[in-house]
Design an enzyme around this catalytic site. Structure first.
Site, mmCIF file in Angstrom:
data_model
loop_
_atom_site.group_PDB
_atom_site.id
_atom_site.type_symbol
_atom_site.label_atom_id
_atom_site.label_comp_id
_atom_site.label_asym_id
_atom_site.label_seq_id
_atom_site.Cartn_x
_atom_site.Cartn_y
_atom_site.Cartn_z
ATOM 1 N N ASP A 57 -9.177 0.252 1.174
ATOM 2 C CA ASP A 57 -9.073 0.396 -0.200
ATOM 3 C C ASP A 57 -10.345 0.148 -0.998
ATOM 4 O O ASP A 57 -11.125 1.054 -1.582
ATOM 5 C CB ASP A 57 -7.769 -0.117 -1.055
ATOM 6 C CG ASP A 57 -6.440 0.386 -0.621
ATOM 7 O OD1 ASP A 57 -6.562 1.216 0.399
ATOM 8 O OD2 ASP A 57 -5.588 0.118 -1.043
ATOM 9 N N THR A 62 -3.177 5.503 -4.077
ATOM 10 C CA THR A 62 -2.090 6.182 -3.482
ATOM 11 C C THR A 62 -0.760 6.246 -4.295
ATOM 12 O O THR A 62 -0.098 7.104 -4.153
ATOM 13 C CB THR A 62 -1.892 6.099 -1.847
ATOM 14 O OG1 THR A 62 -1.692 4.588 -1.831
ATOM 15 C CG2 THR A 62 -2.984 6.441 -1.461
ATOM 16 N N THR A 63 -0.439 5.033 -4.753
ATOM 17 C CA THR A 63 0.806 4.857 -5.243
ATOM 18 C C THR A 63 0.537 5.640 -6.705
ATOM 19 O O THR A 63 1.916 6.388 -7.228
ATOM 20 C CB THR A 63 1.076 3.317 -5.912
ATOM 21 O OG1 THR A 63 0.732 2.672 -4.641
ATOM 22 C CG2 THR A 63 2.478 2.990 -6.187
ATOM 23 N N ASP A 111 0.778 -1.032 0.009
ATOM 24 C CA ASP A 111 -0.078 0.060 -0.019
ATOM 25 C C ASP A 111 0.705 1.233 -0.134
ATOM 26 O O ASP A 111 1.667 1.463 0.940
ATOM 27 C CB ASP A 111 -0.690 -0.038 1.456
ATOM 28 C CG ASP A 111 -1.983 0.999 1.135
ATOM 29 O OD1 ASP A 111 -2.645 0.996 0.188
ATOM 30 O OD2 ASP A 111 -2.066 1.674 2.213
HETATM 31 P P1 ADP Z 1 -2.544 2.304 -6.186
HETATM 32 O O1 ADP Z 1 -1.930 2.395 -4.642
HETATM 33 O O2 ADP Z 1 -2.281 3.303 -7.200
HETATM 34 O O3 ADP Z 1 -3.869 2.033 -6.098
HETATM 35 P P2 ADP Z 1 -2.033 -0.528 -7.146
HETATM 36 O O4 ADP Z 1 -1.135 -1.237 -6.514
HETATM 37 O O5 ADP Z 1 -3.440 -0.569 -6.331
HETATM 38 O O6 ADP Z 1 -1.661 1.088 -6.799
HETATM 39 O O7 ADP Z 1 -2.507 -0.645 -8.413
HETATM 40 C C1 ADP Z 1 -3.394 0.113 -9.141
HETATM 41 C C2 ADP Z 1 -3.250 -0.135 -10.739
HETATM 42 O O8 ADP Z 1 -3.394 -1.453 -10.891
HETATM 43 C C3 ADP Z 1 -4.518 0.689 -11.257
HETATM 44 O O9 ADP Z 1 -3.766 1.462 -12.489
HETATM 45 C C4 ADP Z 1 -5.356 -0.499 -11.856
HETATM 46 O O10 ADP Z 1 -5.985 -0.212 -13.179
HETATM 47 C C5 ADP Z 1 -4.294 -1.468 -12.230
HETATM 48 N N1 ADP Z 1 -4.826 -2.988 -12.043
HETATM 49 C C6 ADP Z 1 -5.606 -3.492 -11.290
HETATM 50 N N2 ADP Z 1 -6.146 -4.877 -11.530
HETATM 51 C C7 ADP Z 1 -5.464 -4.820 -12.808
HETATM 52 C C8 ADP Z 1 -5.426 -5.764 -13.725
HETATM 53 N N3 ADP Z 1 -5.991 -7.092 -13.511
HETATM 54 N N4 ADP Z 1 -4.681 -5.905 -14.865
HETATM 55 C C9 ADP Z 1 -4.096 -4.690 -15.269
HETATM 56 N N5 ADP Z 1 -4.050 -3.697 -14.286
HETATM 57 C C10 ADP Z 1 -4.952 -3.741 -13.202
HETATM 58 MG MG MG Z 2 -4.936 0.350 -5.223
#
Ligand code: ADP
Ligand code: MG
Length: 533
Positions: A386, A94-95, A61
């Site tokens: 989240d 957040t990332t 996270d």
């Molecule tokens: P954040 O802290 O920004 O939410 P995450 O590690 O949760 O970071 O990653 C979010 C990103 O992962 C988003 O751009 C989302 O669209 C992408 N994402 C989530 N599931 C998938 C998937 N199955 N295939 C491709 N991208 C995905």
């Molecule tokens: Mg996320």
């Protein structure tokens, strides 16, 4: 006039000016983005954070990582702040927000090298961000609060890549049910969802309770363990005589006086409990203490009671059971009682919990997370939070966008077309803004071991051909229509991330003078700016 030099600031002030200040700040902000980049997306890695006292957190996270890193550099701290804002406003992304801000600054350096003035860059970025909001409004998809399936998919997208993923269907169910239960008049207050944790069973045993779970046992073992058809009194005054906050002195000189005093004390407690019994209540939750004699009387009356219940839990109990918190004995009547189907003490491992469940139309509920170890439970909690955030944000705005980088590619494409209508130097800034957005899909690809350039090229050509929902599906490592693959995110993640990232990038770009006193704040390490050099 004297020959003495003019003193403007104390000697121990450190100052970095002009280009140095700017580059130093940009570098720090970029490093923050660089650090969390590998955690992005479903194939992102976790980080293990060890505190000075040896406590360990394992997480994926963004905001948790940044908060635990104890960052000191002022520009880097600004990056942590936008992650916090993203977390409180949306609960996810957040990332993403930190990565976009970092990339905006990295790209700004290229423009600075071309001798473009920071204010021009900032202006271009601002125009680009506004245009993005416009495009997002245009292409976001409308959903209704009753689209349970879509809401579940949104919940799952927020959980992919986290340790909650293994049970994501079940968690998504829990999250959607919980948010919908507390949604009314277009509002969701996530504080009405209590998250309680229990070490013992596996994470698949995690449950949603239409009511409240307290990590408390009944106050006396003589009390019943389970009450059906519970009628609940909520009181925030003590069921005891001695008020520990007021030290009273009584002088007693004869045994009769002592007996008299004790009798008097007993009578008062008896009266209190009598009042409770008159309401026909069979459960008491007390925010303060319950003394031994009161416990004895309650047990004898077959009443279940807990003491020293936290104020926040008392409020949730009121919302869940429909009862009122009573502040003095005089107000106590059956009209203030709350209801629940069952109040029960349940043991999980070594810990006892009080379940208040089966509340009718509760306005507060509990998610009880089970898990083998504290680390797992904490990481599940972060993933659930989240998920709760994205579902509530989607219900509130009624707008969603395709994930997997699709929305970023489409924004970048439309921005570039828009940029062509602007003057030369602003156009360059718009171009850099667009390429900063593309950093999201390329990083998703890179973290999954795919070739980022190939992925970007293919995505761009699909979008140029009009396929605006083409994104990276990392379940299959394939580029396809991500809406159909049900990789969906709330619109608010993107609007919030773009506006915060632009704000912080522009703020950092405009700084050309850093004046730092080497007072206590810097812990004698000298100027914190140098830490990233
Ligand atoms: P954040 O802290 O920004 O939410 P995450 O590690 O949760 O970071 O990653 C979010 C990103 O992962 C988003 O751009 C989302 O669209 C992408 N994402 C989530 N599931 C998938 C998937 N199955 N295939 C491709 N991208 C995905
Ligand atoms: Mg996320």
């Amino acid at each position: 006039m004297t020959d003495k030099p003019m003193v403007l600031m104390p000697e121990d002030i450190q100052r970095i000016m002009g280009k140095d200040a700017q580059r130093n700040n940009i570098l720090a902000a970029r490093m923050v983005a660089e650090m969390i980049k590998t955690t992005l997306g479903p194939k992102g890695m976790d980080k293990m954070l060890v505190s000075p006292t040896g406590e360990i957190i394992i997480t994926n996270d963004g905001v948790t990582i940044l908060e635990e890193m104890q960052i000191e550099h002022p520009a880097a701290k600004m990056m942590v702040d936008i992650a916090r804002t993203q977390d409180s406003e949306v609960g996810d992304g957040t990332t993403t927000v930190v990565m976009i801000a970092g990339k905006l600054l990295e790209n700004a350096e290229r423009l600075l090298d071309k001798k473009i003035h920071p204010t021009i860059i900032a202006k271009g970025y601002k125009i680009a961000a506004e245009k993005c909001q416009e495009i997002l409004n245009e292409i976001a998809l409308r959903i209704s609060p009753d689209d349970d399936n879509i809401l579940r998919q949104i919940a799952m997208t927020a959980m992919t890549g986290k340790s909650a993923e293994g049970s994501k269907e079940k968690f998504a169910d829990i999250v959607v049910k919980a948010v919908k239960q507390i949604y009314h008049d277009g509002k969701v207050d996530l504080n009405d969802i209590k998250i309680e944790k229990s070490k013992g069973e596996g994470i698949a045993d995690t449950e949603l309770i239409s009511g409240i779970v307290l990590d408390k046992e009944k106050v006396s073992s003589e009390m019943p363990t389970r009450i059906n058809n519970a009628k609940i009194v909520l009181i925030d005054f003590p069921l005891e005589l001695k008020n520990p906050e007021i030290d009273t002195k009584i002088s007693i000189s004869t045994p009769e006086q002592l007996q008299g005093f004790l009798n008097q004390e007993e009578r008062t407690i008896k009266e209190m409990i009598g009042k409770v019994r008159e309401t026909n209540a069979n459960v008491v939750f007390c925010q303060k203490g319950i003394d031994d004699f009161a416990q004895y009387l309650l047990s004898k009356a077959g009443i279940y009671a807990c003491r020293r219940v936290a104020r926040s839990d008392m409020e949730k109990l009121a919302k869940a059971t429909g009862g009122k918190i009573v502040s003095n004995l005089g107000e106590l009547s059956s009209a203030e009682l709350g209801n629940a189907e069952i109040v029960e003490e349940i043991k999980h491992g070594k810990d006892s919990f009080t379940y208040v469940k089966g509340c009718k139309n509760p306005k507060a509920l509990t998610i009880l997370i089970h898990g083998g170890t504290g680390h797992i439970i904490d990481e599940i909690e972060r993933a659930l939070r989240d998920s709760l955030g994205v579902v509530s944000s989607s219900i509130k705005t009624g707008l969603v966008v395709p994930g997997g980088g699709a929305i970023e590619i489409e924004l970048a494409r439309r921005l570039r077309i828009f940029g062509q209508s602007l003057s030369g130097r602003e156009q360059l800034a718009i171009e850099e803004f667009a390429s900063a957005l593309e950093f999201i899909p390329t990083t998703l690809a890179e973290n999954a071991g795919l070739d980022p350039i190939d992925v970007l090229t293919e995505l761009k050509s699909k979008h140029d051909a009009g396929d605006k929902n083409a994104g990276l599906n990392l379940f299959k490592n394939k580029i396809e229509n991500v809406l159909e693959a049900r990789i969906i995110e709330p619109y608010k993640i993107k609007t919030q991330a773009i506006s915060s990232a632009t704000e912080v990038a522009n703020m950092i770009l405009r700084i050309d003078d850093v004046i730092a006193s080497s007072g206590k704040g810097n812990k004698g390490k000298g100027m914190p700016m140098n830490e990233f050099d």
